[in-house]
Design an enzyme around this catalytic site. Structure first.
Site, PDB file in Angstrom:
ATOM      1  N   ILE A  92      47.672  44.642  41.654  1.00 10.64           N
ATOM      2  CA  ILE A  92      48.851  43.818  41.585  1.00 10.64           C
ATOM      3  C   ILE A  92      50.266  44.378  41.929  1.00 10.64           C
ATOM      4  O   ILE A  92      51.238  43.657  42.440  1.00 10.64           O
ATOM      5  CB  ILE A  92      49.147  44.021  39.724  1.00 10.64           C
ATOM      6  CG1 ILE A  92      50.380  42.902  39.499  1.00 10.64           C
ATOM      7  CG2 ILE A  92      49.400  45.350  39.279  1.00 10.64           C
ATOM      8  CD1 ILE A  92      50.201  41.380  39.769  1.00 10.64           C
ATOM      9  N   GLU A 169      47.592  41.958  32.371  1.00 11.95           N
ATOM     10  CA  GLU A 169      46.927  42.806  31.200  1.00 11.95           C
ATOM     11  C   GLU A 169      46.291  43.873  31.639  1.00 11.95           C
ATOM     12  O   GLU A 169      45.506  43.749  32.844  1.00 11.95           O
ATOM     13  CB  GLU A 169      46.327  41.964  30.238  1.00 11.95           C
ATOM     14  CG  GLU A 169      45.242  40.752  30.596  1.00 11.95           C
ATOM     15  CD  GLU A 169      44.122  41.287  31.569  1.00 11.95           C
ATOM     16  OE1 GLU A 169      43.617  42.569  31.088  1.00 11.95           O
ATOM     17  OE2 GLU A 169      43.879  40.933  32.713  1.00 11.95           O
ATOM     18  N   GLY A 310      42.187  40.624  36.558  1.00 11.43           N
ATOM     19  CA  GLY A 310      43.072  40.515  35.660  1.00 11.43           C
ATOM     20  C   GLY A 310      44.381  41.324  36.325  1.00 11.43           C
ATOM     21  O   GLY A 310      44.588  40.967  37.529  1.00 11.43           O
ATOM     22  N   GLU A 311      45.355  42.031  35.515  1.00 11.77           N
ATOM     23  CA  GLU A 311      46.652  42.670  35.999  1.00 11.77           C
ATOM     24  C   GLU A 311      47.648  41.429  36.360  1.00 11.77           C
ATOM     25  O   GLU A 311      48.680  42.067  37.036  1.00 11.77           O
ATOM     26  CB  GLU A 311      46.210  43.529  37.216  1.00 11.77           C
ATOM     27  CG  GLU A 311      45.225  44.658  36.809  1.00 11.77           C
ATOM     28  CD  GLU A 311      44.871  45.433  38.354  1.00 11.77           C
ATOM     29  OE1 GLU A 311      45.655  45.323  39.354  1.00 11.77           O
ATOM     30  OE2 GLU A 311      44.110  46.342  38.250  1.00 11.77           O
ATOM     31  N   GLY A 312      47.331  40.110  36.418  1.00  7.88           N
ATOM     32  CA  GLY A 312      48.378  39.266  36.667  1.00  7.88           C
ATOM     33  C   GLY A 312      48.000  38.963  38.247  1.00  7.88           C
ATOM     34  O   GLY A 312      48.976  38.412  38.917  1.00  7.88           O
TER      35      GLY A 312
END
EC number: 2.4.2.21
Length: 349
Positions: A92, A169, A310-312
């Protein structure tokens, strides 16, 4: 908390489409970019939308259910990955730097105390949730506090000039919460909701399913969204739900990432369906349950790259496409501006 979300100005649709159709291109030839331009124009109530200070907030939290064996990774990976975020070494961070997106890291409930010099945003509710195998993950008071803290963080970003926001997240075992929320809130068979998460083999996947099946069977609460969410949710997921609802109230464009973030949106949409009018679905996660979430929300994501990090990251990768939609609307010449002959169809209209 109650959120006063207004429906975007749909009266602009015809004017925005007219502006798009008279650009120097065949009608409809920019496909989804045209749909995005119309949506963003309606959200911002203008024919010339502008994306300002794009931000992705990554919320981290630990889950008590992790200690019951639903993940192949130990719980401490959550705080270790937060450290990686703060050092700028995660995916990210790379995509944020590449695309000019401000990345903010939030401790929603990590089972670790971060040094102040790390500059992690401290919104900690507790040192992780409790296991929901035989009881609630959080209290009703913790649930309400998480909603409020997520909303408050978005207010701060909005005051700082941000009008487009995404969420990421980090939390070992948070795919388990997302799977149960999908099962209970969208009435999807639990087996279809449970995926490999951080990398289970077939035997591990079966064990994860059996643990979550027992947790659902042990639930004695009612069917209200708040009680289901407080029982099975994570602090980071609940905080993201509050953040999304406030972002919609503030008329911000919301970039929706993958499985976990969409589970937060699924819950938010049950609390206030109008939140969906402000959402752009950035990608389809390779986590099995995400396709069911997207179908339930009637969502058409921009990208399908087989990602499930994830992580955006999906939002960060898709942002330049969203930016392209706004830029063509504002900067592309019309037939009249360019002195290009138009088709008879558009001229006659």
């Amino acid at each position: 908390m109650n959120f006063d979300i207004k429906t975007p100005n749909k009266e602009l649709i015809e004017q925005l489409q007219h502006k798009i159709d008279f650009k120097t291109k065949p009608i409809g030839s920019l496909g989804m970019l045209e749909q995005l331009a119309v949506k963003i124009g309606c959200i911002q109530n203008t024919l010339s939308p502008d994306l300002k200070q794009p931000t992705i907030m990554v919320f981290a939290g630990d889950h008590g259910i992790a200690l019951d064996g639903v993940s192949p990774y130990p719980q401490e990976v959550t705080w270790q990955m937060v450290a990686n975020f703060m050092a700028g070494g995660a995916a990210i961070n790379v995509f944020g730097r590449q695309n000019g997106i401000d990345i903010k890291i939030v401790d929603a409930g990590v089972n670790y105390d971060f040094d102040k010099e790390w500059n992690v945003i401290d919104a900690k509710i507790a040192h992780g949730t409790k296991s929901y195998l035989n009881g609630a993950a959080m209290t009703a008071e913790q649930f309400q506090l998480a909603i409020k803290r997520g909303a408050d963080l978005v207010v701060q970003a909005h005051k700082g000039g941000t009008n487009i926001i995404g969420f990421g997240e980090m939390g070992i075992a948070n795919t388990s919460s997302a799977a149960v929320l999908l099962h209970l809130l969208a009435d999807v068979d639990l087996k279809e909701c449970v995926g490999r998460g951080t990398g289970w083999d077939d035997e591990g996947l079966k064990r994860k399913y059996e643990i979550l099946k027992s947790a659902v069977e042990n639930y004695k609460g009612d069917s209200t969204i708040e009680n289901i969410f407080a029982h099975f949710g994570g602090f980071e997921i609940v905080m993201i739900t509050g953040a999304m609802l406030k972002a919609a109230e503030l008329k911000m464009v919301i970039m929706v990432d993958g499985f976990i973030i969409t589970s937060a949106l699924l819950a938010a949409s049950k609390m206030n369906p109008k939140v969906l009018e402000y959402c752009i679905f950035t990608h389809k996660s390779n986590e099995n349950g995400h396709k069911h979430m997207l179908a339930h929300l009637n969502a058409n994501p921009i990208l399908d790259l087989g990602m499930r990090l994830g992580e955006g990251t999906g939002a960060a990768v898709a942002y330049p496409i969203i930016e392209s939609a706004v830029n063509f609307l504002n900067q592309m010449a019309s037939f009249e501006d360019a002195g290009v002959s138009n088709s008879d169809k558009v001229i006659n209209e």
